[in-house]
Design a protein around this motif. Structure first.
Motif, mmCIF file in Angstrom:
data_model
loop_
_atom_site.group_PDB
_atom_site.id
_atom_site.type_symbol
_atom_site.label_atom_id
_atom_site.label_comp_id
_atom_site.label_asym_id
_atom_site.label_seq_id
_atom_site.Cartn_x
_atom_site.Cartn_y
_atom_site.Cartn_z
ATOM 1 N N LYS A 30 0.835 -1.196 0.000
ATOM 2 C CA LYS A 30 0.000 0.000 0.000
ATOM 3 C C LYS A 30 0.879 1.259 0.000
ATOM 4 O O LYS A 30 0.603 2.229 -0.711
ATOM 5 N N ASP A 31 1.923 1.215 0.789
ATOM 6 C CA ASP A 31 2.840 2.359 0.843
ATOM 7 C C ASP A 31 3.486 2.585 -0.524
ATOM 8 O O ASP A 31 3.633 3.721 -0.972
ATOM 9 N N LEU A 32 3.828 1.475 -1.142
ATOM 10 C CA LEU A 32 4.451 1.548 -2.458
ATOM 11 C C LEU A 32 3.504 2.189 -3.469
ATOM 12 O O LEU A 32 3.883 3.036 -4.283
ATOM 13 N N VAL A 33 2.234 1.766 -3.378
ATOM 14 C CA VAL A 33 1.207 2.306 -4.278
ATOM 15 C C VAL A 33 1.040 3.809 -4.033
ATOM 16 O O VAL A 33 0.969 4.605 -4.972
ATOM 17 N N ASN A 34 0.988 4.167 -2.761
ATOM 18 C CA ASN A 34 0.823 5.586 -2.462
ATOM 19 C C ASN A 34 2.014 6.408 -2.935
ATOM 20 O O ASN A 34 1.878 7.588 -3.242
ATOM 21 N N LYS A 35 3.167 5.773 -2.995
ATOM 22 C CA LYS A 35 4.359 6.498 -3.395
ATOM 23 C C LYS A 35 4.440 6.636 -4.912
ATOM 24 O O LYS A 35 4.685 7.714 -5.434
ATOM 25 N N TYR A 36 4.194 5.534 -5.622
ATOM 26 C CA TYR A 36 4.408 5.551 -7.078
ATOM 27 C C TYR A 36 3.134 5.777 -7.888
ATOM 28 O O TYR A 36 3.199 5.948 -9.092
ATOM 29 N N LYS A 37 1.990 5.753 -7.233
ATOM 30 C CA LYS A 37 0.702 6.008 -7.878
ATOM 31 C C LYS A 37 0.486 5.202 -9.170
ATOM 32 O O LYS A 37 0.195 5.780 -10.226
ATOM 33 N N PRO A 38 0.625 3.911 -9.123
ATOM 34 C CA PRO A 38 0.328 3.128 -10.326
ATOM 35 C C PRO A 38 -1.171 3.172 -10.618
ATOM 36 O O PRO A 38 -1.979 3.296 -9.699
ATOM 37 N N LYS A 39 -1.511 3.087 -11.918
ATOM 38 C CA LYS A 39 -2.934 3.096 -12.287
ATOM 39 C C LYS A 39 -3.471 1.678 -12.420
ATOM 40 O O LYS A 39 -4.624 1.422 -12.175
ATOM 41 N N LYS A 40 -2.585 0.782 -12.906
ATOM 42 C CA LYS A 40 -3.030 -0.594 -13.102
ATOM 43 C C LYS A 40 -2.204 -1.509 -12.208
ATOM 44 O O LYS A 40 -0.989 -1.551 -12.331
ATOM 45 N N VAL A 41 -2.883 -2.212 -11.320
ATOM 46 C CA VAL A 41 -2.178 -3.070 -10.382
ATOM 47 C C VAL A 41 -2.774 -4.474 -10.438
ATOM 48 O O VAL A 41 -3.997 -4.636 -10.475
ATOM 49 N N ALA A 42 -1.897 -5.473 -10.461
ATOM 50 C CA ALA A 42 -2.369 -6.853 -10.427
ATOM 51 C C ALA A 42 -1.717 -7.579 -9.267
ATOM 52 O O ALA A 42 -0.561 -7.326 -8.933
ATOM 53 N N ASP A 43 -2.471 -8.458 -8.626
ATOM 54 C CA ASP A 43 -1.935 -9.264 -7.541
ATOM 55 C C ASP A 43 -1.989 -10.720 -7.985
ATOM 56 O O ASP A 43 -3.068 -11.285 -8.189
ATOM 57 N N LEU A 44 -0.820 -11.310 -8.147
ATOM 58 C CA LEU A 44 -0.769 -12.711 -8.547
ATOM 59 C C LEU A 44 -0.777 -13.566 -7.290
ATOM 60 O O LEU A 44 -0.049 -13.301 -6.336
ATOM 61 N N GLY A 45 -1.622 -14.572 -7.283
ATOM 62 C CA GLY A 45 -1.800 -15.378 -6.073
ATOM 63 C C GLY A 45 -2.584 -14.573 -5.064
ATOM 64 O O GLY A 45 -2.180 -14.410 -3.919
ATOM 65 N N CYS A 46 -3.715 -14.043 -5.514
ATOM 66 C CA CYS A 46 -4.428 -13.069 -4.678
ATOM 67 C C CYS A 46 -5.210 -13.737 -3.555
ATOM 68 O O CYS A 46 -5.711 -13.063 -2.668
ATOM 69 N N ALA A 47 -5.351 -15.067 -3.589
ATOM 70 C CA ALA A 47 -6.030 -15.821 -2.529
ATOM 71 C C ALA A 47 -7.386 -15.232 -2.195
ATOM 72 O O ALA A 47 -8.232 -15.099 -3.069
ATOM 73 N N ASP A 48 -7.609 -14.850 -0.934
ATOM 74 C CA ASP A 48 -8.942 -14.366 -0.569
ATOM 75 C C ASP A 48 -9.121 -12.870 -0.856
ATOM 76 O O ASP A 48 -10.047 -12.251 -0.348
ATOM 77 N N CYS A 49 -8.256 -12.320 -1.665
ATOM 78 C CA CYS A 49 -8.408 -10.960 -2.185
ATOM 79 C C CYS A 49 -8.229 -9.871 -1.123
ATOM 80 O O CYS A 49 -8.669 -8.732 -1.320
ATOM 81 N N SER A 50 -7.625 -10.204 -0.005
ATOM 82 C CA SER A 50 -7.465 -9.204 1.055
ATOM 83 C C SER A 50 -6.661 -8.003 0.572
ATOM 84 O O SER A 50 -7.010 -6.860 0.854
ATOM 85 N N LEU A 51 -5.565 -8.291 -0.151
ATOM 86 C CA LEU A 51 -4.731 -7.186 -0.614
ATOM 87 C C LEU A 51 -5.492 -6.334 -1.628
ATOM 88 O O LEU A 51 -5.483 -5.109 -1.556
ATOM 89 N N LEU A 52 -6.200 -6.997 -2.528
ATOM 90 C CA LEU A 52 -6.969 -6.251 -3.522
ATOM 91 C C LEU A 52 -7.999 -5.374 -2.840
ATOM 92 O O LEU A 52 -8.241 -4.241 -3.225
ATOM 93 N N TRP A 53 -8.609 -5.944 -1.806
ATOM 94 C CA TRP A 53 -9.622 -5.183 -1.078
ATOM 95 C C TRP A 53 -9.003 -3.921 -0.484
ATOM 96 O O TRP A 53 -9.603 -2.850 -0.527
ATOM 97 N N MET A 54 -7.808 -4.058 0.064
ATOM 98 C CA MET A 54 -7.152 -2.877 0.632
ATOM 99 C C MET A 54 -6.820 -1.874 -0.463
ATOM 100 O O MET A 54 -6.949 -0.668 -0.281
ATOM 101 N N LEU A 55 -6.392 -2.402 -1.596
ATOM 102 C CA LEU A 55 -5.927 -1.517 -2.660
ATOM 103 C C LEU A 55 -7.063 -0.784 -3.353
ATOM 104 O O LEU A 55 -6.871 0.280 -3.918
ATOM 105 N N LYS A 56 -8.263 -1.335 -3.291
ATOM 106 C CA LYS A 56 -9.353 -0.682 -4.018
ATOM 107 C C LYS A 56 -9.664 0.695 -3.434
ATOM 108 O O LYS A 56 -10.301 1.517 -4.075
ATOM 109 N N PHE A 57 -9.221 0.938 -2.215
ATOM 110 C CA PHE A 57 -9.443 2.259 -1.623
ATOM 111 C C PHE A 57 -8.410 3.287 -2.083
ATOM 112 O O PHE A 57 -8.574 4.471 -1.845
ATOM 113 N N CYS A 58 -7.326 2.827 -2.685
ATOM 114 C CA CYS A 58 -6.297 3.755 -3.147
ATOM 115 C C CYS A 58 -6.815 4.489 -4.379
ATOM 116 O O CYS A 58 -7.171 3.858 -5.383
ATOM 117 N N LYS A 59 -6.829 5.789 -4.287
ATOM 118 C CA LYS A 59 -7.536 6.557 -5.302
ATOM 119 C C LYS A 59 -6.813 6.642 -6.644
ATOM 120 O O LYS A 59 -7.398 7.080 -7.629
#
Lengths: 387, 872
Positions: A30-59
């Motif tokens: 999340k910190d990395l995302v906030n720093k580099y502001k990527p527009k397209k992010v993929a999580d490989l091995g996303c399992a129960d999608c916890s990380l994706l869920w957190m990332l969806k709030f990143c504007k």
């Protein structure tokens, strides 16, 4: 896959990380995302999608994708990635599409092209040797995102974890020490024109500094710039992943939602102006009516009422435009608020961009004067029959 | 919110000195499970079953456990059960009134409960058949693992790894397994191995075979259909499903409507069917913070916190960041977003930081107060209520505030959007069923279980004959039961007192219209047989105070009626006058808005209606219908929850005092302790009987009670408790007094809708349409009656459920009698929507409730103080 269970194990042992390590890993991304502001992010091995869920709030993120080999584990909580009622009530300015794919990281699919960041959190240690072999080619060679983050357990740390005999999790196919991981990462980086930096989470206890972080992380950055287009055209274009979930978030980029937002804002502004106007009129009326003087309802409102308006944005708008055009006036049972005045309200201005756009969006949705230059708010009170 | 408001707020600190954090994050499981909707009152939350494909969420567990518990199936050892419940979602009483079989207790309708009179009419319903293969059954299995596993995910994975279950329709919550196909053996044992190499024995035991009509199956179908609707991208809010991507915006009132549906599966008269109706969710575009700010600019600032609490407490909010709804139970003015709360891991964090970290939300107002919501206890054993603090800025209001409800124009605009005529309603319903049938995913959900959605059901209803209206010395057969005001012209009302001593208060400006009204009243009064003397007229200034002063000076005990011509539609003026004339100087009053008197050409009809209302208020009788039964007492009861005092309810009770059923006694009781309505009914009953005795010199031979205000899940209470209490109150009066008694539960809000076809389009069915087949329930003696005409939208048929009846009245007679009662609501020369007794009870109730809420809770008006005021 994310070792939620392991993380728990880590907490109960003699070594306790706070916050738990799995949370720290997500926070790291999340910190990395906030720093580099990527527009397209993929999580490989996303399992129960916890990380994706957190990332969806990143504007900054407009496209989120998840990939996992286990469909059931993804489906378990994937609905957390759906838009919420609140997202529909107040659509965001950005667009956001979240997609989940069922598939293997050893296979290529064009849907993974063009990403700014791809994360592989505690993924590679679950891969069979054959899969691991194909992994660099798929991720760095084919997907070729601007940035890749890979995390994996550091086997040198294992002796410090109680109860861990061979691997931290029965599904782990291997666990690498720092040297193994770094050499693998450097090879991959060198081969596919990436730079790599190493870091980690879960510092070793004092006296055991040599073992390194509990979780080792490598951050890869692509050396060559984004060409915008998939680089190798000979890459396979057939889909090997299966889409199992897709959610398109409501956004103001969609005219339907934009129109609703603009119409609401315009009418709200017009109503506030009207109310203020009538309030000031009523106070004048009261003074007069004490002497039982009848006042005609049809009158030209003295301009000072508007000058007294406390709203800075209104006052500001007044300065900006031609005086005549900006004048709110009352005629008959209606208040006329010039569109140009409403356009000067920052919120409306920001939503519409241009005056023409404003006119276009509210046509047919908001009552306008005959020449279309002013919003009409009726002040007529429809009386209802009382019992 | 501005600083001043806050300063005031701060002063009120420490009211709710409870420590509460924000709702726990991450929001456990999102939309489709439905477990995340905490709703206030009766509507609890459904536990969801999940089949393999959507490997279940924790709520499924609870749902299943409850389901089986309620239906007397043992579900596993108590240990695992406990764990199950602890985790689980709460049960929603979807079909709370399931299993209450009152019909079997009523001997004369056991075989046939249908009426016979009237003309047959084809009625199209909002019911859809559910197609099931012949001999379809749901097989319920109990699954145990040896060794046991806490992890449900593991249990699921282990069971599903077996080939026996691949590709089959199944739902498993970790303990209970539902299959649509039977396993070969009664008990199946499977051996399997975990990834860690542990050997596990799974034992699957058949517990029961459930026919489609069984309660468990019905609930199961409901869960399946909820899933189907989710597949259609509909969102569950509360109990219904909505489509937020097709919002209807009402910008002038800052409201958004989500179109949606209310559906349920039930066992109807002869088969299991899906009933579907259109529903709209009303949402406020503003956050609660914006609402507060707006309120602050509008209301008296000194009373801001009070007003704010009055407006907000009890409302349901939706949060921005999860999919839960919460009821606002309190507002804590002393906690602000910069304060901290303890997180689950023991560390403290401020609300601002928490929302920033969790949801990337930046709060703009760091001084806003906190909304407080008490969560329902998940664990039965934990006594301490769970409390959450919600940030107003992150909450949206759902539903309407009382302020919005009072806004006539808002309601009008809202109704414009939500009131669908039969044709449009049918279109929406067709679209839903088409979607269910066409959407492959949705269809798949049904097909795996062997289910199919069938066609829309039409049935034959009957239009019962229009009732004759009895006037003084003559009678008329109205052209239509929808409005007989024209038919009544030049007929004398049944019993009319004369109006000799009365007052008119009116402002100087309205002297002319008032004079005009007075003339008209006297003119229309003549033919009605209503003698109206010239009143004392008071001209006053145009202010509430002036009106009240005039009333204070001139209302004497001799005054029969006060009429006020109000200058404007200001509610406080009306309220103050009514309050004064109800509580301080009880006297019948009639308020008229000046503007209604200025409509040209309408004067005579307005005057006629006012004259009728005045006659009622003076205790007169307008008309009657033929009542073939002699010595019949009709009672109307309505119960309303008191909005301001949670937990208490207001009971309205009216009882006829003559055989013609035109004279009434009424009573209203504020019941503070929960459900003890029966006790107060007993008191009312005794009072009503003694009144009857006084007027008729004997006790009534028959009594019919129409009981309204029975919510979901309360039917059992009415049947098991209220009815026996009512009956015992009769025997207590006199040991050999045995009147014939019927108790009818009246529900105006029911999911059933009926349409009639006419000229190729759908219309509302004609007044007097009775439906007593197909759409009714087999276990009840019930029928639907359309007794009111609506010009806009779709009529709501009223559901009558005869829960007790020893009268031996044929169903046809019961229906006709009920229809007759609908003619006796005097506020309108037409059929009322529900039987007049119920309406009267409602009126009494509204009337008194208003009185209570005007700040006189300690001294509710004695029932005798307003004996003649049967309606407002």
């Amino acid at each position: 896959m994310v070792d939620a269970n392991l993380a728990k194990g880590e907490c109960t042992g003699t070594i306790k990380f706070t916050p738990p390590l799995y949370k720290q890993r997500y926070q790291f991304i999340k910190d990395l995302v906030n720093k580099y502001k990527p527009k397209k992010v993929a999580d490989l091995g996303c399992a129960d999608c916890s990380l994706l869920w957190m990332l969806k709030f990143c504007k900054c993120i407009e496209v989120l994708a998840g990939l996992d080999i286990c469909e059931n584990v993804m489906k378990e909580k994937m609905h957390r990635l759906s838009p919420l009622p609140g997202d529909y009530l107040q659509p965001s300015e950005r667009t956001l599409t979240v997609t989940l794919y069922h598939g293997s990281v050893a296979q290529k699919d064009p849907c993974m092209l063009g990403f700014d960041l791809i994360t592989c959190i505690e993924l590679i240690e679950h891969l069979e040797a054959t899969e691991l072999e194909k992994f660099p080619e798929v991720v760095f060679g084919f997907m070729a995102p601007a940035m890749v983050v890979i995390s994996t357990p550091n086997s040198e740390f294992n002796p410090l974890l109680p109860g861990v005999t061979l691997f931290r999790h029965p599904d782990h196919k291997f666990e690498w020490d720092q040297a193994q991981f770094q050499s693998w990462a450097l090879d991959a980086a060198g081969c596919y024109d990436y730079t790599v930096e190493f870091t980690g989470l879960g510092a070793p206890p004092p006296g055991a500094e040599d073992v390194g972080f509990c979780t080792q992380i490598s951050v890869f950055r692509r050396k060559y710039p984004n060409t915008g287009e998939p680089i190798n055209l000979e890459k396979p274009t057939e889909n090997s992943y299966r889409t199992i979930f897709k959610a398109v978030y409501p956004s103001l980029k969609d005219e339907k939602y934009l129109q609703n937002a603009v119409v609401s804002e315009v009418i709200n502004t017009a109503q506030i102006i009207t109310r203020r106007l009538l309030d000031s009129f009523n106070s004048v009326y009261k003074e007069h009516s004490n002497g039982l003087v009848e006042m005609k309802p049809d009158f030209q409102l003295p301009r000072y009422f508007m000058r007294h308006s406390k709203n800075p944005s209104l006052a500001e708008g007044e300065k900006l435009a031609d005086d005549r055009n900006m004048e709110t006036y009352v005629s008959g049972n209606a208040v006329y608020i010039p569109l140009i005045k409403i356009f000067s309200i920052p919120k409306v201005n920001k939503l519409c961009g241009t005056f023409e756009n404003l006119s276009k969006l509210i046509t047919g949705k908001v009552a306008l004067s005959n020449d279309g230059s002013a919003v009409v708010i009726s002040t007529e009170h429809e009386e209802k029959e009382n019992e | 919110m501005s600083g001043r408001a806050r300063a005031r707020g701060r002063g009120q600190a420490g009211r709710g000195a409870v420590r509460g954090g924000p709702p726990p994050a991450p929001a456990p499981a999102a939309l489709p499970t439905g477990k995340d909707y905490s709703r206030s009152d009766d509507s609890q939350v459904v536990g969801t079953f999940v089949s393999e494909e959507e490997a279940s969420t924790s709520s499924a567990h609870g749902g299943a456990a409850r389901l089986s518990q309620r239906c007397d199936f043992s579900a596993g050892e108590s240990k695992s059960q406990g764990a199950v419940l602890g985790k689980g979602g709460r049960t929603r009483y979807d079909f709370p009134d399931l299993g209450i079989n009152t019909r079997k207790t009523i001997a004369h309708v056991r075989d046939c409960k249908t009426g016979s009179s009237g003309i047959p009419v084809k009625v199209i319903t909002n019911l859809y058949s559910l197609l099931l293969p012949r001999e379809w059954q749901l097989y319920q299995y109990h699954v145990t693992f040896n060794p046991e596993f806490e992890s449900r995910r593991l249990r699921l994975a282990l069971l599903y790894s077996h080939a026996e279950f691949l590709g089959k329709a199944k739902a498993f919550d970790g303990v209970i397994l539902f299959l649509s196909q039977k396993l070969e053996n009664q008990v199946t044992e499977l051996l399997t191995e975990t990834k860690r190499g542990e050997r596990v024995k799974i034992t699957i035991t058949l517990k029961s075979k459930l026919p489609p009509s069984s309660p468990v199956c019905i609930q199961f179908f409901n869960i399946i259909f909820k899933k189907v609707l989710k597949k259609l991208s509909l969102y569950q809010v509360g109990q219904n499903f909505y489509s937020p991507s097709e919002p209807v915006v009402i910008p002038q009132h800052r409201l958004t409507l989500w179109p949606g549906f209310a559906i349920s599966i039930s066992q109807f008269e002869s088969r299991v069917m899906l009933s579907a109706d259109v529903s709209h969710k009303v949402l406020c575009n503003d956050t609660v913070l914006e609402f507060m700010t707006d309120l602050y600019t509008r209301c008296d600032r000194a009373r801001f916190t009070e007003t704010c609490e009055k407006e907000l407490i009890g409302l349901i909010v939706l949060t921005r960041y999860n999919n839960k709804t919460y009821r606002i139970d309190d507002i804590n003015w002393s906690v602000k977003p910069t304060d901290t709360f303890p997180k689950r891991d023991g560390t403290d964090i401020s609300y601002v930081d928490y929302y920033k970290q969790q949801y990337e939300v930046v709060l703009s107002d760091l001084n806003q107060p906190m909304l407080v919501s008490r969560l329902k206890n998940k664990q039965k054993d934990s006594i301490e209520p769970r409390i959450v603090h919600l940030i107003p800025e992150l909450c949206y209001l759902t539903g309407l505030t009382s302020r919005a409800r009072a806004d006539y124009r808002l309601m009008k605009d809202l109704v414009q959007e939500t009131r669908l005529n039969p044709e449009r309603r049918q279109q929406r319903l067709s679209r839903l069923t088409d979607n269910i049938q066409r959407n492959s995913e949705a269809r798949l959900v049904l097909e795996t279980w062997g289910l199919q959605l069938g066609c829309q059901i039409s049935l034959t209803g009957r239009i019962v004959p229009t009732e004759k209206i009895l006037m003084q010395g003559e009678m008329c057969l109205p052209m239509s039961a929808s409005d007989w005001s024209k038919d009544l012209r030049n007929m004398k009302m049944l019993g009319v007192p004369s109006l000799d001593t009365w007052l008119i208060v009116c402002s100087n400006r309205n002297a002319e219209v008032m004079k005009n009204l007075l003339n008209c009243l006297r003119r229309v009064g003549g033919p009605m047989g209503f003698r109206i003397e010239y009143p004392k007229i008071l001209h006053v200034q145009e202010s509430t105070l002036a009106f009240l002063r005039a009333l204070q000076q001139h209302v004497t005990p001799e005054v029969q009626l006060v009429m006020c011509v109000l200058p404007s539609n200001q509610k406080d003026c009306y309220d103050s006058i009514k309050k004064f004339l109800i509580l301080d100087r009880p006297v019948p009053s009639q308020c008229v808005l000046a503007c209604t008197l200025t409509k040209p050409g309408m004067m005579m009809s307005v005057a006629t209606k006012i004259a009728m209302q005045i006659i009622c208020k003076l205790g007169g009788e307008l008309w009657a219908v033929e009542i073939p039964l002699k010595s019949l007492m009709v009672i109307g009861v309505d119960v309303n929850k008191d909005a301001l005092n949670k937990g208490s309810s207001v009971v309205g009770f009216v009882a006829s005092t003559n055989s013609r059923i035109t004279r009434w006694s009424s009573r209203c009781i504020l019941q503070t302790t929960g459900n003890d309505i029966a006790d107060c009914l007993k008191v009312c009953m005794k009072g009503a009987l003694s009144k009857w005795l006084k007027h008729n010199q004997e006790l009534p031979a028959r009594i019919i009670v129409y009981r309204g205000g029975v919510g979901d899940g309360q039917l059992k209470m009415v049947v098991d408790y209220e009815v026996p209490q009512l009956l015992s109150s009769l025997t207590e009066l006199s040991t050999n007094y045995r009147p014939k008694v019927s108790v009818v539960v009246v529900r105006k809000k029911c999911i059933a809708r009926f349409f009639a076809e006419a000229d190729g389009s759908l219309r509302n069915p004609p007044i007097g349409t009775v439906v007593d087949t197909e759409a009714t329930r087999p276990e009840w003696y019930d029928f639907y009656l359309v007794s009111q005409l609506v010009h806009q939208g779709t009529v709501n048929p009223t559901h009558y459920n005869v829960v007790y009846d020893d009268s031996g009245l044929k169903p046809d007679h019961m229906q006709r009698l009920t229809y007759k009662m609908c003619h006796l609501y005097y506020n309108w020369p037409a059929c009322g929507s529900v039987v007049s007794q119920d309406l009267n009870a409602k009126s009494t109730l509204e009337y008194n409730k208003q009185a209570y809420h005007k700040g006189c809770l300690d001294s509710p008006p004695a029932p005798s103080s307003c004996p003649s005021l049967k309606r407002l």
